[in-house]
Design a protein around this motif. Structure first.
Motif, mmCIF file in Angstrom:
data_model
loop_
_atom_site.group_PDB
_atom_site.id
_atom_site.type_symbol
_atom_site.label_atom_id
_atom_site.label_comp_id
_atom_site.label_asym_id
_atom_site.label_seq_id
_atom_site.Cartn_x
_atom_site.Cartn_y
_atom_site.Cartn_z
ATOM 1 N N TYR A 7 -0.247 25.156 11.016
ATOM 2 C CA TYR A 7 -0.442 23.515 12.593
ATOM 3 C C TYR A 7 -0.998 22.698 12.312
ATOM 4 O O TYR A 7 -1.673 21.412 12.228
ATOM 5 N N GLN A 8 -1.721 23.400 13.372
ATOM 6 C CA GLN A 8 -2.601 22.274 14.523
ATOM 7 C C GLN A 8 -3.617 22.649 13.918
ATOM 8 O O GLN A 8 -4.869 21.421 13.876
ATOM 9 N N LEU A 11 -4.029 20.303 10.710
ATOM 10 C CA LEU A 11 -4.059 19.116 11.096
ATOM 11 C C LEU A 11 -5.522 18.289 11.493
ATOM 12 O O LEU A 11 -5.643 17.525 11.792
ATOM 13 N N SER A 14 -7.782 17.953 8.556
ATOM 14 C CA SER A 14 -6.893 16.431 7.990
ATOM 15 C C SER A 14 -7.406 15.514 8.841
ATOM 16 O O SER A 14 -7.323 14.355 7.816
ATOM 17 N N GLN A 27 -1.678 14.917 5.514
ATOM 18 C CA GLN A 27 -0.729 14.364 6.879
ATOM 19 C C GLN A 27 0.592 14.451 6.665
ATOM 20 O O GLN A 27 1.566 14.928 8.080
ATOM 21 N N ILE A 30 2.264 18.003 6.476
ATOM 22 C CA ILE A 30 2.165 18.765 7.992
ATOM 23 C C ILE A 30 3.246 18.600 8.995
ATOM 24 O O ILE A 30 3.452 19.199 9.861
#
Length: 137
Positions: A7-8, A11, A14, A27, A30
């Protein structure tokens, strides 16, 4: 990256997206995956404000991703009524499989003219269906 649970990393990537459409879309997914529903809700509202007139299929997909089936079907019907060219292409996207158990899915797919026995009519969302999705989520 999102499907891999990174996820990080997703992100961070993105943030580099220059196109507002894809940035909001990605986003939203996410932050939803991170459990930050308020932030995801805010991004969805902005997506709706900017793109609801031109991207009803994408909104249906985002609502399917969120598990909000009624809203997903509302947007699918809007996409159908507007003859959204993305509708047929995106019917096989991953999160639309969340709707396969719902009788409205069967009716909608039938209304679109897919033949009886087509894999989109399968209720088992975990079946080995071909995934031709290019979606990152």
């Amino acid at each position: 990256m999102l499907r891999q649970g990174r996820y990080q990393d997703a992100l961070s990537e993105s943030e580099k997206e220059p196109h507002e459409f894809w940035k909001l879309y990605t986003q939203h997914c996410i932050f939803l995956a991170l459990g930050q529903k308020r932030k995801a809700d805010s991004l969805l509202k902005e997506f709706i404000r900017q793109y609801s007139q031109t991207h009803p299929t994408t909104l249906a997909y985002l609502y399917a991703c969120r598990g909000e089936e009624d809203k997903a079907f509302t947007w699918l019907e809007t996409a159908y009524a507007q003859r959204d060219p993305n509708l047929v292409m995106k019917m096989n996207y991953t999160y639309f499989r969340n709707l396969h158990h719902d009788p409205r899915w069967q009716a909608f797919v039938g209304k679109m003219g897919f033949p009886e026995g087509h894999w989109l009519l399968e209720q088992d969302i975990y079946r080995e269906a071909p995934d031709h999705s290019s979606s990152i989520v």
